[in-house]
Design an enzyme around this catalytic site. Structure first.
Site, PDB file in Angstrom:
ATOM      1  N   GLU A  84      21.156 -78.322 -46.815  1.00  0.00           N
ATOM      2  CA  GLU A  84      20.940 -79.609 -47.477  1.00  0.00           C
ATOM      3  C   GLU A  84      20.600 -79.359 -48.939  1.00  0.00           C
ATOM      4  OE1 GLU A  84      17.907 -82.044 -45.781  1.00  0.00           O
ATOM      5  OE2 GLU A  84      18.855 -82.225 -43.820  1.00  0.00           O
TER       6      GLU A  84
ATOM      7  N   GLU B 203      13.511 -91.664 -50.191  1.00  0.00           N
ATOM      8  CA  GLU B 203      13.952 -91.137 -48.895  1.00  0.00           C
ATOM      9  C   GLU B 203      15.116 -91.927 -48.315  1.00  0.00           C
ATOM     10  OE1 GLU B 203      12.939 -88.296 -47.347  1.00  0.00           O
ATOM     11  OE2 GLU B 203      11.945 -87.998 -49.266  1.00  0.00           O
TER      12      GLU B 203
ATOM     13  N   LYS C  14      14.849 -94.591 -42.799  1.00  0.00           N
ATOM     14  CA  LYS C  14      13.990 -93.431 -43.031  1.00  0.00           C
ATOM     15  C   LYS C  14      12.640 -93.870 -43.581  1.00  0.00           C
ATOM     16  CE  LYS C  14      16.888 -89.411 -43.405  1.00  0.00           C
ATOM     17  NZ  LYS C  14      17.114 -88.196 -44.182  1.00  0.00           N
TER      18      LYS C  14
ATOM     19  N   GLU D  19      20.229 -94.125 -45.983  1.00  0.00           N
ATOM     20  CA  GLU D  19      19.733 -94.349 -44.627  1.00  0.00           C
ATOM     21  C   GLU D  19      18.460 -95.196 -44.693  1.00  0.00           C
ATOM     22  OE1 GLU D  19      20.381 -90.725 -41.910  1.00  0.00           O
ATOM     23  OE2 GLU D  19      20.377 -89.841 -43.918  1.00  0.00           O
TER      24      GLU D  19
END
Length: 536
Positions: free
Chosen positions: A264, A327, A321, A318
């Protein structure tokens, strides 16, 4: 005769060693699904193929996703979630069943090449480090019984926090508290020729130490260099410094030969008010420069020319999260398929300069509803929408009860409550009721928006009227209308599967690989033919 034969033989071997340098590093993408209303796996597979991405990381073994990537020749890294580690570590039969149901029916039509067991377990609150190696061993046993132990690699991804220190890189070591877990795991990796997986985020280093770290250094755009005083090695970007820290830490444990894979790395496009570097321009700059570095200038100061595979985080924003605003904003695309910024996966497009806290004019991402310049159509998420709801504090609750719930939401609940701080848009009215309403709704929306997420011990209620006021905007999870949406972002000019150097053998890394094969045939074949003739 023997001397001549040896000379020719070692010449051939030398050529082989040289040609190995023609193997290129790879860029992949992380496909997380912790979000509402994402496109179907089939549509996501189409998008990834259009982008000409050949390597994808997913975080479980979802059957629908595995089916979607069948016959695409895209290499999949699948994940074993932390929640499954206990079951995988305790009983071989659990792993055998998982393999039989989730892997074997789809392999090799779906090209599964690696399994990441656990996700940054050293940072997980339940401290599952002791379960990782037994789970890996059981998976290896199951793969071996199926004849796949040489075809599917097994490892585990880690946070950079696994190091006790990371700068200067040459002094980096793994934290002593993890040594009992790491040593046998690294021995397993060596025995099975698997990579050590690490997640690298220069963004966090900059965000948490902005007074010490230059933004340009984090974005690969520094005009100066940082020196490692022990080795004299010069670093022009933080990514290389972090990666070399991992290399040096492995060397300190006598695991110098273990290959490292970056599972990542990325940069968020939006953050809370104090996350001023989280902008679309900076996200575009970081990811573009990272791609350029990996493809065109591989290696680090400590390991020049070293091949390194890197997975960009992430394909989609997303919204479920927890944590700070950033985030939920690491994606290159919104859930409805529009691009957050137009990333060129070839690394060839020009990128904007870094947007620092002093010269930033806005941290607002492009309008997710702007579907101009679209060339790719992908389906909307599942479901038929439904009435929008918010979660607010109950006016019948006591101040003490609300304060307790507010403290939980802004603490263990991982809600970013910076908006209700002084001089921020939701500070006024300065009441516990108002602040709790904002925090409750944020938790409710990012957790999925179910009634259970709006309990808070009975001090909150669901409402169907938007509680936003003035500049204080309450989060609302995106809904879907079931209609097809389009992906924007000038894809025709920046992300083109047909004209991309990644797809063109004449100018791409694929072209280099084909050239290497051609040289191998034209040079090595005569080498060995001559060697054989001398034997006669």
């Amino acid at each position: 005769m023997g001397t001549r034969l040896k000379l020719i033989f070692w010449t051939c071997v030398s050529i082989l060693a040289f040609l190995k340098l023609g193997v290129a590093s790879n860029i992949g993408i992380c496909y997380g699904r912790n979000a509402d209303n994402l496109p179907s796996p089939n549509k996501v597979s189409e998008l990834i193929q259009h982008l000409n991405i050949k390597f994808v990381r997913i975080y479980d073994a979802n059957v629908d996703v595995l089916k979607a990537f069948a016959n695409t020749n895209i290499e999949l890294m699948i994940g074993v979630p932390n929640a499954d580690l206990l079951a995988f570590a305790q009983f071989q039969s659990n792993v055998d069943t998982w393999l039989r149901n989730n892997i074997l029916p789809y392999y090799p039509t779906t090209k599964i090449t690696s399994i990441s067991v656990g996700l940054e377990v050293t940072e997980a609150p339940d401290n599952a480090t002791g379960l990782v190696l037994p789970a890996m061993q059981n998976i290896h046993t199951a793969l071996k019984k199926a004849g796949l132990d040489k075809k599917i690699k097994i490892s585990s991804s880690h946070s950079l926090a696994i190091l006790s220190r990371s700068f200067p890189p040459s002094s980096a070591t793994f934290s002593k508290k993890h040594s009992a877990f790491l040593k046998p795991m690294l021995e397993f990796l060596v025995e099975n020729e698997s990579p050590f997986m690490i997640d690298l985020y220069p963004y966090y280093a900059y965000r948490d130490s902005a007074e010490k770290v230059q933004l340009e250094y984090a974005l690969f755009e520094s005009s100066s260099q940082v020196v490692d005083p022990a080795t004299g090695l010069l670093y022009s970007n933080m990514f290389d410094a972090q990666l070399d820290a991992v290399y040096f830490a492995l060397t300190a444990m006598n695991f110098k030969t273990v290959k490292v894979m970056v599972t990542e790395s990325g940069w968020p496009s939006k953050g809370s008010p104090k996350e001023t570097a989280a902008t679309p321009d900076n996200a575009l700059a970081y990811n573009t420069n990272l791609i350029r570095h990996v493809i065109g200038d591989p290696g680090t100061p400590a390991k020049p020319g070293e091949e390194i595979d890197v997975y960009l985080f992430s394909l989609f924003n997303e919204n479920r999260k927890p944590g700070m605003e950033s985030e939920r904003n690491w994606g290159m695309f919104y859930a409805n398929g529009t691009s957050v910024y137009a990333l060129d996966f070839t690394g060839e497009s020009a990128v904007p300069g870094p947007v620092s806290p002093t010269n930033s004019t806005t941290g607002v991402s492009p309008n997710p509803g702007d579907n101009s310049n679209s060339t790719v159509t992908i389906g909307g998420g599942g479901g038929g929408g439904g009435a929008k709801k918010w979660c607010v504090a109950s006016s019948q609750a006591s101040v003490t009860e609300l304060q307790s719930a507010l403290d939980w939401a802004c603490g263990p609940g991982n809600v970013d409550c910076s908006a209700v701080q002084p001089n921020q848009p939701c500070f006024e009215p300065d009441t516990v009721l108002s602040h709790a309403s904002y925090a409750f709704n944020t938790y409710y929306q990012q957790s999925g928006g179910s009634s259970l997420d709006c309990s808070f011990g009975g001090v909150s209620v669901e409402v169907d009227k938007d509680p936003s006021y003035g500049n204080c905007l309450y989060m609302i999870a995106p809904s879907t209308d079931g209609m097809n949406r389009t992906m924007a972002g000038n894809i025709t000019g920046n992300i083109t599967a047909i004209d991309s150097p990644l797809a063109s053998p004449s100018t791409s890394n694929e072209g280099i690989r084909q050239m290497v094969v051609s040289v191998a045939v034209s040079v090595l074949l005569p080498c060995f033919v001559v060697s054989l003739s001398l034997l006669w």
